[in-house]
Design a protein around this motif. Structure first.
Motif: not given
Lengths: 401, 401
Positions: A206-215, B48-52
């Protein structure tokens, strides 16, 4: 260059640096202050942005894929917004508050996990590559960049819960040998995976490179099968069903099956074989004579990279490149090799060797095994770059058949 | 939760996940499609962008600093746009084509290097933390997040050239024992650094987490001194002068000097001592009873983290947390410890031990050494969180003096 104090004073303002990426060679989008020390700079902000001079971008391949710009990257981590993407029906937007993962079938206790449930379990992090099995272009012309040649492999630090933890929670039955992993995209992409992998190193990330996984990498949660072809790492995962046989989905029958030269085909060819990619020098760089650091990435789905050989004479002789520590299993490993270019035409090649002893094959050898009818999956021949005597670097094109 | 098939069908659409970050608990910015599998998703794109639904942000501290949101992060890599920033006169915009680094003073050959020159040398990559020496708030109230408590440490994979390589190129003279590192910002920030560090592990870094270094981290190149206080890792570096003594700049006399309890002061206190930070559970989380994975990061400027102790009873007893491999020297190391919260009030603490045997001190012990007049530098006391019986988690406030 060696300088006198006078020269320093005379040239400091006018010196020109020739960057080695295409982005840096293009005109600057905005002129920078002539002397940044003469006026206060920009104040702190809540989110950083790239320098205006840096424009790394993925190349999209239709609506369903995009490639990582390897020639613009350093080290081993792929920035999340440059991670390659590949999907079969676009990137779904999933509300994390309504997300759930159902695990059922041959289990003692079918269970449904919310995202918060998944995050409550013991977590693990690991750095590994993820590569699309169709990451090679047999017809690549000389004007091919590393991004165009092999832009569908990327690397992240992933965090999540071990799938084995969840399988113990639901009580996977001993007779369950396969599981179906189904995504919540409009393709409902589904693959059959041996349960063995779940008890080895599979994760729900559920995480990628320290943050929430990207869409486009599966937000809010995906299956991660370190070392296995990208397609089997089902994104936006919503359902796992355990069974005593594979499910024979469309993605493992009409696709992702590899015809062989002996008129049979291999199916469930999950593991990505060892491969390497020189990212510098490469098209469209122009070299100048002298020392050049040849560098690139090597990886294997079977474990650690043991060695990367580099040739600067079209494969007649090879030298071992330096590997950046730490060398991690199933991970892009940066290799570097110093070469003094004397101005003559040269072909530079790289060849990965993994800890199983497997050696990345030359194209002719791979072709012999796969045959001219080979599908565009799992093609990992030795590749390289032709340096012309004027310094221009192009892809070292070889006929496939 | 355990579910029957009927329950699955009844609740799948309406299940609600309670995220553990503030961002996830806030209302969604846009409603997601009720069933993402019923319509094609968004096509591939070049960036890419973060999930909203995900809104991690730095907190700015005036115009010259911002803090990393540790409570929103996983693993060990800090996304580049969330890396803390600290500068003394804003972030300069430097054109990479006119960038140069002059190395002069006690050297055989004073030289000026363009960015392209720097990139032509053999390169190295390493993952390490970078921490501002002023990364502690003695007056932190109970309503303090991990970001507010210790948001000025972050971690990246850095790539660049070893400073020793450049010092050999210019021929550093044997009598040169210190060098001045000067930045090209409007503060012309300058620090004196022992030459010893240059021949140990100092780098001139031009890349961060796979891409060009970000502007607020020193674009296009910075000094990187693994394990040493952030301020000495001079950003936007334009000049290095070798000498046989320190330069006694403003940043090492009026600032970055630490008064001690015995009425002396220490100067050139470069190395960051071992420290740890629990990032979950922490304010403003509310816990529910049952298993909780206590987790956080630990780091030391002296080398590897050897052990992290966690206490759930205000320090009466301690247990060793699990460390995420690979444990790298001078790097944030993720630690995790399972704890069954029974609903009683509890104080959870963490304590880092590094490979030198140094143990992160309790506040009283640190205070005894530094005295009540201690400056806000190099404060690394054991800290933690108070879990109230209703599950509310707040910072475990302790009086400083």
């Amino acid at each position: 260059m060696k300088v006198s104090r006078r020269r320093v004073l005379a040239t400091a303002a006018g010196a020109v640096a020739l960057g080695r990426t295409a982005a840096m060679q293009s005109p600057a989008p905005a002129p920078a202050a002539s002397d940044p020390s003469k006026a206060p700079g920009r104040p702190a902000r809540t989110l950083g942005q790239r320098a205006a001079f840096e424009k790394p971008q993925r190349i999209t391949r239709g609506a369903t894929g995009s490639q990582t710009p390897h020639q613009d990257l350093y080290g081993t981590i792929t920035p999340a917004d440059l991670h390659f993407e590949r999907h079969h029906a676009g990137v779904p937007e999933i509300d994390p508050r309504s997300y759930s993962l159902l695990i059922h079938g041959m289990v003692e206790r079918p269970m449904m996990f919310t995202l918060a449930d998944l995050k409550r379990f013991p977590s693990v992090s690991r750095v590994c590559f993820l590569e699309c099995s169709g990451n090679f272009n047999r017809a690549a012309p000389p004007e091919t960049t590393p991004q165009q040649l092999a832009g569908m492999t990327s690397q992240s630090e992933w965090t999540g819960v071990m799938l084995s933890t969840l399988f113990r929670e639901v009580g996977a039955r001993p007779q369950a040998t396969w599981f179906l992993a189904e995504g919540h995209d409009a393709a409902l992409l589904a693959r059959s995976i041996p349960v063995e992998k779940a008890f080895d190193d599979a994760m729900i990330a559920y995480a990628q490179n320290g943050e929430a996984i990207r869409p486009e990498q599966g937000y809010p949660a995906r299956l991660l099968l370190p070392g296995w072809e990208g397609n089997s790492n089902v994104k936006w995962i919503r359902r796992i069903e355990l069974s005593d046989r594979p499910f024979m989905t469309r993605e493992e029958t009409s696709k992702y099956t590899d015809p062989l030269a002996n008129d049979t085909a291999r199916i469930f060819s999950f593991v990505m074989d060892a491969r390497s990619l020189i990212t510098y020098p490469a098209y469209p760089v122009t070299l100048t004579r002298g020392w050049v650091e040849i560098n690139g990435i090597a990886w294997s789905g079977y474990g650690k990279i043991q060695r990367v050989d580099v040739s600067t004479d079209a494969g007649r002789s090879w030298a071992s490149a330096k590997l950046q520590e730490p060398v991690l299993p199933k991970a892009h490993t940066r290799f570097r090799h110093l070469w003094k270019w004397d101005g003559g035409e040269a072909i530079v090649l790289s060849r990965a060797v993994d800890e199983t002893g497997y050696v990345q094959p030359p194209r002719a050898e791979l072709l012999k095994t796969r045959g001219p009818g080979a599908a565009n999956y799992h093609l990992n021949p030795v590749t390289g770059w032709l340096v012309r005597s004027d310094g221009a670097v192009v892809y070292n094109q070889e006929a496939w058949g």
